[in-house]
Design a protein around this motif. Sequence first.
Motif, PDB file in Angstrom:
ATOM      1  N   ARG A 278      44.525  52.153  47.350  1.00 45.87           N
ATOM      2  CA  ARG A 278      43.533  51.888  46.292  1.00 45.87           C
ATOM      3  C   ARG A 278      42.939  50.490  46.456  1.00 45.87           C
ATOM      4  NH1 ARG A 278      47.213  54.431  42.970  1.00 45.87           N
ATOM      5  NH2 ARG A 278      47.935  52.433  42.148  1.00 45.87           N
ATOM      6  N   ALA A 279      43.759  49.540  46.890  1.00 51.31           N
ATOM      7  CA  ALA A 279      43.273  48.165  47.095  1.00 51.31           C
ATOM      8  C   ALA A 279      42.208  48.125  48.187  1.00 51.31           C
ATOM      9  CB  ALA A 279      44.435  47.238  47.435  1.00 51.31           C
TER      10      ALA A 279
ATOM     11  N   GLU B  62      40.109  50.539  48.934  1.00 49.00           N
ATOM     12  CA  GLU B  62      38.901  51.057  48.300  1.00 49.00           C
ATOM     13  C   GLU B  62      38.291  50.016  47.366  1.00 49.00           C
ATOM     14  OE1 GLU B  62      39.853  54.793  46.429  1.00 49.00           O
ATOM     15  OE2 GLU B  62      39.977  55.840  48.345  1.00 49.00           O
ATOM     16  N   GLY B  63      39.139  49.280  46.648  1.00 51.71           N
ATOM     17  CA  GLY B  63      38.660  48.257  45.716  1.00 51.71           C
ATOM     18  C   GLY B  63      37.951  47.113  46.404  1.00 51.71           C
ATOM     19  N   VAL B  64      38.477  46.671  47.529  1.00 46.61           N
ATOM     20  CA  VAL B  64      37.823  45.588  48.273  1.00 46.61           C
ATOM     21  C   VAL B  64      36.440  46.043  48.737  1.00 46.61           C
ATOM     22  CG1 VAL B  64      37.895  44.216  50.400  1.00 46.61           C
ATOM     23  CG2 VAL B  64      39.932  44.390  48.955  1.00 46.61           C
TER      24      VAL B  64
ATOM     25  N   ALA C 107      34.541  48.293  47.324  1.00 47.01           N
ATOM     26  CA  ALA C 107      33.675  48.451  46.151  1.00 47.01           C
ATOM     27  C   ALA C 107      33.138  47.117  45.654  1.00 47.01           C
ATOM     28  CB  ALA C 107      34.430  49.170  45.037  1.00 47.01           C
TER      29      ALA C 107
ATOM     30  N   GLU D 238      35.182  43.002  40.502  1.00 48.32           N
ATOM     31  CA  GLU D 238      36.511  42.591  40.066  1.00 48.32           C
ATOM     32  C   GLU D 238      37.622  43.231  40.887  1.00 48.32           C
ATOM     33  OE1 GLU D 238      38.195  42.993  35.899  1.00 48.32           O
ATOM     34  OE2 GLU D 238      36.270  41.966  35.554  1.00 48.32           O
ATOM     35  N   GLN D 239      37.399  44.468  41.306  1.00 51.96           N
ATOM     36  CA  GLN D 239      38.406  45.208  42.082  1.00 51.96           C
ATOM     37  C   GLN D 239      38.707  44.558  43.423  1.00 51.96           C
ATOM     38  OE1 GLN D 239      37.759  49.642  42.018  1.00 51.96           O
ATOM     39  NE2 GLN D 239      35.715  48.910  41.478  1.00 51.96           N
ATOM     40  N   ALA D 240      37.793  43.739  43.924  1.00 55.38           N
ATOM     41  CA  ALA D 240      37.928  43.164  45.253  1.00 55.38           C
ATOM     42  C   ALA D 240      38.794  41.904  45.283  1.00 55.38           C
ATOM     43  CB  ALA D 240      36.556  42.858  45.840  1.00 55.38           C
TER      44      ALA D 240
ATOM     45  N   ALA E 190      35.744  39.347  46.129  1.00 57.22           N
ATOM     46  CA  ALA E 190      34.704  39.803  45.203  1.00 57.22           C
ATOM     47  C   ALA E 190      33.323  39.234  45.519  1.00 57.22           C
ATOM     48  CB  ALA E 190      35.085  39.467  43.764  1.00 57.22           C
TER      49      ALA E 190
ATOM     50  N   ARG F  71      33.745  41.665  53.840  1.00 57.57           N
ATOM     51  CA  ARG F  71      34.800  42.511  53.281  1.00 57.57           C
ATOM     52  C   ARG F  71      35.312  43.489  54.340  1.00 57.57           C
ATOM     53  NH1 ARG F  71      31.153  42.897  48.927  1.00 57.57           N
ATOM     54  NH2 ARG F  71      31.073  45.166  49.061  1.00 57.57           N
TER      55      ARG F  71
END
Length: 127
Positions: free
Chosen positions: A66-67, A69-71, A73, A76-78, A82, A89
Amino acid sequence: MTQRDVFEYALVRVVPRMERGECFNAGVIVYCRARSFVAARTHLDETKLLALDPAADVTGVRAALRAVEGVCAGGEQAGQAAGDDPGRRFRWLIAPRSTVVQPGPVHTGLTADPQAEVERLLDLLVR
């Protein structure tokens, strides 16, 4: 003719027991500089994970995927990434690391639709 742009991609691999070196594909990261695009999609096959390591931390592996995918995206998720552009990224995610979730080598191709490429590669190489 539809314009196609160069894209780069790397598989995301799960290596449950580093000392054994066994791994399986659990995601894909796609970057297209021409379109300022980066995205990741993951899919964890718990059966494979537990076959390679019955004591594997399934929750931890899911969190690591999930991390990734967050980076991609951003926002805040990154986390620390960010404010980085998509290329930075992507490069950060493909840097070699010695953890349970690791990037594979980078490959290239041409695409008219980077988002569709993410799904195509996930279906072809991961699921």
